[in-house]
Design an enzyme around this catalytic site. Structure first.
Site, PDB file in Angstrom:
ATOM      1  N   SER A   1      78.033  21.720  36.815  1.00  0.00           N
ATOM      2  CA  SER A   1      77.401  22.610  35.850  1.00  0.00           C
ATOM      3  C   SER A   1      77.114  21.815  34.587  1.00  0.00           C
ATOM      4  CB  SER A   1      78.349  23.768  35.529  1.00  0.00           C
ATOM      5  OG  SER A   1      77.966  24.416  34.343  1.00  0.00           O
TER       6      SER A   1
ATOM      7  N   GLU B   1      78.415  23.344  42.463  1.00  0.00           N
ATOM      8  CA  GLU B   1      78.806  22.826  41.154  1.00  0.00           C
ATOM      9  C   GLU B   1      80.328  22.809  41.048  1.00  0.00           C
ATOM     10  OE1 GLU B   1      75.111  24.028  38.231  1.00  0.00           O
ATOM     11  OE2 GLU B   1      76.875  25.322  38.261  1.00  0.00           O
TER      12      GLU B   1
END
Length: 553
Positions: free
Chosen positions: A468, A442
């Site tokens: 994210s 992420e």
């Protein structure tokens, strides 16, 4: 009962002797054996309360005539793993969780299961396991964290990451960062915005695998304990009626989940997880259908990081069922589908009114007439790429700029915080895909640094990694094919012009086909970054982001 294979008959006397060693009575062995899959640990804030959820579920199972037996599932905290080698171990745990849960459930012949996840990868991992094992199963999560409060404003983890970027830009002092640090995450629970964990717990309701409130009742509310008891009781009803996950997780159920995804403005990680769960349920979910769903699904919620409201606000406004009821006013859901409540979608959402039109926009006054996620295609992403459209500012919906190319996340962060990225740039981070990372990290650190540096409305980020749910802005991920397999993102050179056209679902590298072909001829695969252990095995088996990063032998 499946458990007869370990509890009944003379041949099972050795098995019963081992149950005796556990202190189990004959009365317990005469009842259905219900596996309680606990994701409790002491490192993930979203999981530190799961011991209480487990005890409540056990109580519910026992009250309804079952014998509850607990076994564990692992979980990684994405926030703690962010920005270093640990993030390579986040997505990959999804398959470890599914595999280990399958192994435990099949080896011990449980009759039914209650899954207790909370954070990012163990929700989809356990949903994958539920579809694979296909015995009566109910989900009950640990619940979301309450929002923090800083200087009179609600805040969350994304605010913390952006504060670090603001500090790098010189607009926030050490003391101000410390105040954020101490206040943005005030309770246990999954972080308080519509990030990946809360997205997947809400979509578990939409799929029909969790009871009402599974995705939204705060972790610290006693109502969460009551929900857990009801989950334990309800799994016994499913066992009596033989209602199984694949009876619930049908193709139409996944389309419902995608529709709710668009309305809520969920994390782009849902575009990885829904296809992977569907695959285990025997359903092929082509992510290109997302644009078709988006075109007819209004975006009703702007939860953090897209807006100023949080999961606790969604809960007070009526939760996921209230959102579904709004969507049903335009006939956007399949409502005759079975769910773990033992009732249909229509029966579940009847009378679930929207109590706050500022949190859940009415269907005739949405934030946008189209959904919160867009799938992009073009010569830079021939298979697909994904963006959380609802978290993109209007001025970045169409953007053209020069590529600033980095072959890993760390180099990009150094350039951003070092002031080397300027207005108009398109940051490209590659070799961070499922194979190339390996593990498809992420990119919350770079997106937060961009926002914190005051560049969120002028700079885009494109990656074959992922984001994210706390990321916002023109953050385009899951570029497929990825760089590690020679996808066009591997051919981008510093200064190339890139066109992002989100309204028209386009992602184009403004370089001629002839030039790209010449670059492709010269391209050479890179040596793997990891050559031993689980990550090396994962890299050999994992597919691309557009297929949900599922594993193939």
């Amino acid at each position: 009962m499946r458990s007869d294979a370990v509890t009944k008959g003379i041949q099972q006397a050795p098995h019963r002797s081992l149950f005796n060693a556990l202190g189990m009575t004959q009365e317990e062995l005469d009842r259905p054996l219900v596996g309680i899959v606990s994701s409790y640990n002491e490192i993930v804030p979203g999981h530190m309360n799961l011991d209480k959820i487990v005890e409540a579920v056990k109580m519910g199972v026992a009250m309804a005539g079952g014998t509850p037996i607990v076994f564990p599932a692992i979980a990684v905290c994405d926030g703690i793993a962010m920005g270093h080698v640990g993030m390579k171990y986040s997505l990959v745990t999804r398959d470890l969780i599914a595999d280990s849960t399958e192994a435990m459930a099949m080896a011990h012949q449980f009759d039914a299961l209650v899954m207790i996840p909370n954070c990012d990868k163990n929700v989809p991992g356990l949903l994958m396991a539920a579809a694979r094992i296909n015995i009566p199963t109910v989900f009950v999560s640990g619940g979301p964290m309450l929002a923090g409060h800083v200087k009179g404003q609600k805040r969350s983890l994304s605010s913390m990451f952006e504060a670090v970027g603001a500090h790098a830009a010189g607009t926030m002092t050490d003391e101000e960062v410390r105040e954020f640090e101490e206040k943005v995450c005030p309770t246990c629970g999954s972080c308080s915005g519509m990030y990946t964990a809360n997205s997947m717990n809400c979509l578990t309701e939409a799929l029909g695998m969790g009871l009402r409130g599974n995705g939204t009742i705060p972790a610290v509310y006693s109502e969460r304990i009551k929900l857990a008891k009801h989950a334990g009781m309800q799994v016994m009803e499913l066992l009596k009626k033989n209602i199984r996950p694949r009876d619930i997780m049908t193709e139409k159920a996944f389309l419902n989940a995608l529709t709710v995804d668009m309305a809520l403005g969920c994390s782009t990680n849902s575009m990885l997880h829904l296809p992977a769960i569907a695959h285990e349920a025997g359903v092929e979910l082509n992510m290109e259908i997302a644009n078709e769903m988006s075109a007819k699904t209004p975006n009703l919620c702007h939860l953090a990081p897209a807006g100023p409201t949080y999961i606790e606000d969604l809960n007070e406004a009526g939760g996921v069922y209230a959102v579904m009821n709004e969507l049903n006013k335009k006939g956007l859901l399949y409502t005759d589908l079975m769910t773990v409540t033992g009732k249909t979608v229509a029966e579940n959402i009847a009378g679930c009114v929207n109590k706050n039109p500022e949190v859940i926009r009415p269907i005739d006054n949405p934030y946008s007439e189209i959904g919160g996620i867009a799938v992009l295609k073009g010569n830079l992403a021939p298979d697909t790429a994904v963006v959380k459209r609802s978290a993109v500012v209007p001025e970045m919906m169409v953007h053209e700029g020069p590529a600033r190319v980095f072959d890993c996340e760390e180099d990009a962060i150094a350039a951003i915080t070092g002031g080397k990225i300027v207005e108009g740039d398109v940051v490209v981070i590659r070799y961070e895909g499922p194979k190339g990372g390996p593990g498809m990290r992420e990119m919350l650190n770079p997106t937060s640094a961009i926002a914190g540096m005051g560049l969120g409305s002028t700079v885009a980020l494109i990656t074959d990694g992922r984001f994210s749910g706390a990321s916002r802005g023109a953050s385009i991920g899951h570029v497929s094919p990825e760089a590690a397999v020679g996808g066009p993102i591997a051919l981008v050179e510093e200064g190339d012009r890139i066109l992002i056209d989100i309204p028209n679902n386009k992602l184009e590298l403004l370089v001629s086909d002839e030039e790209l072909a010449a670059r492709k001829e010269k391209w050479q695969p890179r040596e793997p970054r990891v050559t031993t252990g689980y990550l090396a095995r994962y890299a050999k088996m994992v597919t691309s982001g557009n297929r949900g990063a599922i594993l193939e032998i």
